[in-house]
Design a protein around this motif. Structure first.
Motif, short mmCIF file in Angstrom:
data_model
loop_
_atom_site.label_atom_id
_atom_site.label_comp_id
_atom_site.label_asym_id
_atom_site.label_seq_id
_atom_site.Cartn_x
_atom_site.Cartn_y
_atom_site.Cartn_z
N SER B 9 64.51 69.96 75.71
CA SER B 9 65.49 70.58 74.84
C SER B 9 64.81 71.22 73.64
N SER B 12 63.41 74.38 74.88
CA SER B 12 64.41 75.42 75.12
C SER B 12 64.92 75.98 73.79
N TRP B 13 64.92 75.13 72.75
CA TRP B 13 65.26 75.66 71.43
C TRP B 13 64.27 76.72 71.00
N VAL B 15 62.39 78.47 72.88
CA VAL B 15 62.56 79.66 73.72
C VAL B 15 63.74 80.49 73.24
N ASN B 16 64.88 79.81 73.04
CA ASN B 16 66.07 80.54 72.61
C ASN B 16 65.84 81.24 71.28
N PHE B 17 65.20 80.50 70.36
CA PHE B 17 64.97 81.07 69.05
C PHE B 17 64.06 82.30 69.15
N VAL B 19 63.65 84.23 71.70
CA VAL B 19 64.37 85.35 72.33
C VAL B 19 65.25 86.04 71.31
N ILE B 20 65.95 85.24 70.54
CA ILE B 20 66.84 85.84 69.52
C ILE B 20 66.01 86.64 68.52
#
Lengths: 361, 380
Positions: B9, B12-13, B15-17, B19-20
């Motif tokens: 997790s 993935s945070w 990664v998400n961050f 990407v944003i």
């Protein structure tokens, strides 16, 4: 006339790595011949040489009377089913099956008829317009087989076609292949496997490959009952045949061998006076050993028992010579006990220098 | 188990961050360019693009009134409108630069020499004087007005379709296509054949050829510019489209061959052998099996090459652009604009947006071919 004739075929890879030699084999029309052998014995290589995917380093190969050493795969009249199915992923089942015919520029009606026929034999009709990814493993395997049926080849080649399937599907598909063979009695098939159950159930003849050459060719029961050498004796049958070393003491119609482990074996294999004192290995299959009171062939303490229900497998690991025996019924109580075992003379094989005495002369 | 889940997790945070962050970093200037390209020069100088969607209150530059003088009731009257646009509303106005917001709309002010001026909210004004103002300097009006959002396509018309304008990049735009499309297609064609041969055909010297391709990957492009141009001149191609197509093809081929070969060699061997047993020739295997299955690799290289050629300036300068001015490309045109129209942001923003919109379209069009799972169901 032989459909497939191999004479002194050998295969050498660059760097003088010899993987096959002295392969002599005749396969008749309508036979289903199975190549078996341990991993790396060259059985797949031999199949690929027949297919034309590997060059032939020496000897000659004829298919239907035509020398094919330098003929490309497509002109040899063979069709091959790969271990991995090798379906064209971007084509539907129908396109997969008709690809070879389209390449051969057959007419549309001819192609359709051939595809419909193969689909009927393999019950693939409802799947003809699907892509391979929408098929289960067994269906993919059937499409791969269908693709070869469509071509109506002289020889079908199967390269371990069942090894990618799970156990239940494997049995079902094995039966399907057996039925397929019944439906096409005139087709010649060569089948490579490392699974001896497949070999024993499917084959009209088995070719055992070992140590770069053919160890024995024969029907499944010939291989089981009269193996030519120790390798075949141990390779066919499970658990493997027991081999006990000993010395010939009496010769004639019946041969008596004094075993190094203390027992005495009597075999129906005939020997001559000259064989007296010969060092031999006595081979007895685990399932041919029975409990006896007098003149035991083998005496030992049972170290492990494996009760499978219909049989119990007894392991004698502590004796000077290890032995496995398979007794019908359940005998769990025998563990730790001393057991005397014997065998009927006609079930006792004799090997000298690895070769069966039966095949001498 | 728990630690694995926690790690995942956290990852993935990240990664998400990321990407944003990447999306924002990319989207922010692009949107800015896009919006700015639809604004007028005045709007760009007076406010940022982010306020372009809201009604704006702003101090306008002084407008000198003028127009036909009419005589009525002993007064000389001039009437007119301050703004051309209909929906500009005057909030306050004045006649002196010291007090630009002195009066409210509708007020009438007494000027010197018996003159009056009235400015209404909608920007219309009425000027009266006791004597004729012929030849006099009329007063200036300072206004504080609110302007609703306004967008214009004038910039695009000037940039793309106005043949007369020296800023027009219509020609450069077309030239860029003429350069880019063949310079993308030709290397793919060549490279696909070469890659198949290097991946699946047996012939002596194959390994050396592959090594040579890899070696060519690291040759700096600049090294080859002069010799290649000399060579082009010697064989009579000179500067021109043919020359730049060849140049881009040559510079693109090593990467293309390498990329496609590595992809093709990873296709299952069994499929190709099966096709061979099925009687397909090498050419048939190539066109009917390999090419359809290589779409993702072909598409990614096409995107690479298209972007690289589209954005290229150096190779175009060397092999294409001559003094005639007829063979300019967009990158070169924008460089020239920066020099001549460095202050005209509306022109520059439009030019920049035109030059990125095509690669964007290409990417979104090709993106659907960049799919995974193309080989699904083929081999197990």
């Amino acid at each position: 006339m032989a459909e497939l004739k191999l004479r002194d075929v050998e295969k050498t890879y660059p760097g003088n790595v010899n993987v096959l030699r002295d392969i002599n084999l005749d396969i008749e029309q309508g036979e289903l011949v199975v190549f078996v052998g341990p991993s790396g014995c060259g059985k797949s290589t031999l199949l690929r040489m027949i297919a034309g995917l590997e060059s032939i380093s020496g000897g000659t190969m004829e298919i239907d009377g035509m020398l094919v050493n330098d003929i490309p795969p497509s002109l040899r009249g063979i069709a091959m089913v790969f271990q991995s199915y090798a379906l064209y992923p971007h084509m539907t089942v129908r396109e997969n099956m008709s690809f070879a015919l389209k390449i051969a520029k057959k007419s549309k009606s001819e192609i359709d008829a051939a595809v419909e026929n193969a689909a009927r034999i393999l019950q693939l009709e409802p799947l003809l317009d699907r892509l391979p990814k929408a098929l289960s493993g067994g269906q993919r395997q059937r499409v791969a087989i269908g693709r070869s049926i469509v071509r109506d080849p002289k020889v079908y080649l199967f390269d371990e076609p069942l090894s990618n399937l799970d156990a239940a599907l494997r049995v079902a598909t094995r039966l399907e292949i057996a039925q397929l063979k019944e439906q096409m009695p005139n087709s010649t098939m060569i089948y490579v496997t490392h699974d001896q159950v497949e070999a024993m159930t499917l084959a009209s003849r088995i070719v055992v490959l070992a140590n770069k050459s053919i160890a024995q060719v024969g029907t499944p029961l010939e291989l089981y009952e009269t193996p030519e050498n120790e390798f075949v004796a141990q390779f066919i049958g499970s658990p493997a045949m027991n081999l006990l070393s000993g010395t010939v003491t009496e010769t004639g119609e019946r041969t008596v061998v004094k075993l190094n482990g203390g027992g005495t074996a009597v075999s129906s294999v005939a020997t001559t006076e000259a064989d007296k004192g010969l060092s031999v290995n006595v081979g007895v299959r685990p399932e041919d050993l029975v409990k006896v009171e007098d003149n035991p062939l083998f005496t030992g303490d049972v170290t492990i028992t494996e009760a499978l229900g219909e049989v119990t497998i007894l392991y004698f690991n502590d004796s000077s010579e290890k032995l496995i025996s398979k007794l019908p019924g359940i005998h769990k109580s025998l563990r730790g006990q001393t057991v005397h075992l014997g065998a009927a003379p006609e079930k006792v094989h004799l090997f000298a220098d690895g070769k069966s005495l039966l095949y001498r002369n | 188990m728990q630690s694995i889940a926690a790690k995942r997790s956290a990852l993935s945070w990240v990664v998400n961050f990321s990407v944003i962050a990447i999306v924002l970093v990319w989207l922010f200037p692009t949107t800015g360019l896009f919006v700015s390209s639809f604004r007028t020069a005045d709007q760009i100088t007076s406010s940022g693009w982010w306020s372009s969607l809201t009604t704006q209150e702003k101090q306008n530059a002084p407008i000198r009134i003028g127009g036909e003088e009419t005589e009525a009731d002993g007064l000389f009257v001039i009437e007119g409108r301050l703004f051309e646009a209909e929906d500009v509303l005057v909030r306050a106005w004045g006649t002196s630069s010291r007090r630009p917001n002195e009066f409210a709309p509708g007020d009438t002010t007494e000027l010197t020499k018996d003159r009056t001026l009235t400015v209404q909210e909608d920007g219309s004004y009425r000027f009266t004087a006791a004597v004729s103002q012929e030849g006099e300097r009329l007063p200036r009006v300072f206004t504080s007005a609110s302007t609703p959002p306004e967008f214009t396509t004038d910039n695009y018309e000037t940039m793309l379709f106005d043949e007369g304008s020296s800023d027009s990049m219509g020609k450069a735009f077309m030239n860029t296509f003429i350069v880019t499309i063949p310079a993308t297609v030709i290397p793919i064609l060549f490279a696909a054949f070469a890659a198949y041969a290097l991946a699946w055909m047996q012939f002596p010297g194959r390994a050396i050829l592959i090594a040579a391709v890899v070696a060519l990957l690291v040759v700096p492009l600049q090294l080859a510019l002069i010799p290649l141009l000399k060579f082009h001149n010697q064989i009579g191609i000179g500067k021109g489209y043919l020359g730049i197509w060849f140049a881009h093809t040559g510079f693109g081929l090593p990467l293309a061959i390498y990329l496609l070969r590595n992809y093709m060699v990873s296709l299952p061997k069994d499929i190709i052998e099966n096709a061979r047993v099925d009687g397909a020739t090498d050419f048939q295997i190539f066109t009917r099996i390999i090419l359809p299955l290589s779409f993702p690799a072909l598409a990614s290289f096409a995107i690479f090459q298209f972007l690289w050629v589209w954005n290229d300036l150096l190779v175009a300068r060397v092999f294409l652009i001559d003094s005639s001015g007829q063979t300019t490309v967009m990158t070169n045109h924008i460089v020239e604009l920066l020099g001549t129209r460095g202050g005209n942001w509306e022109i520059l923003a439009t030019a920049a947006f035109v030059s990125i919109v095509v690669p964007l379209c290409v990417f979104f069009f090709m993106q659907k071919y960049l799919v995974r799972g193309l080989l699904a169901g083929s081999v197990k």
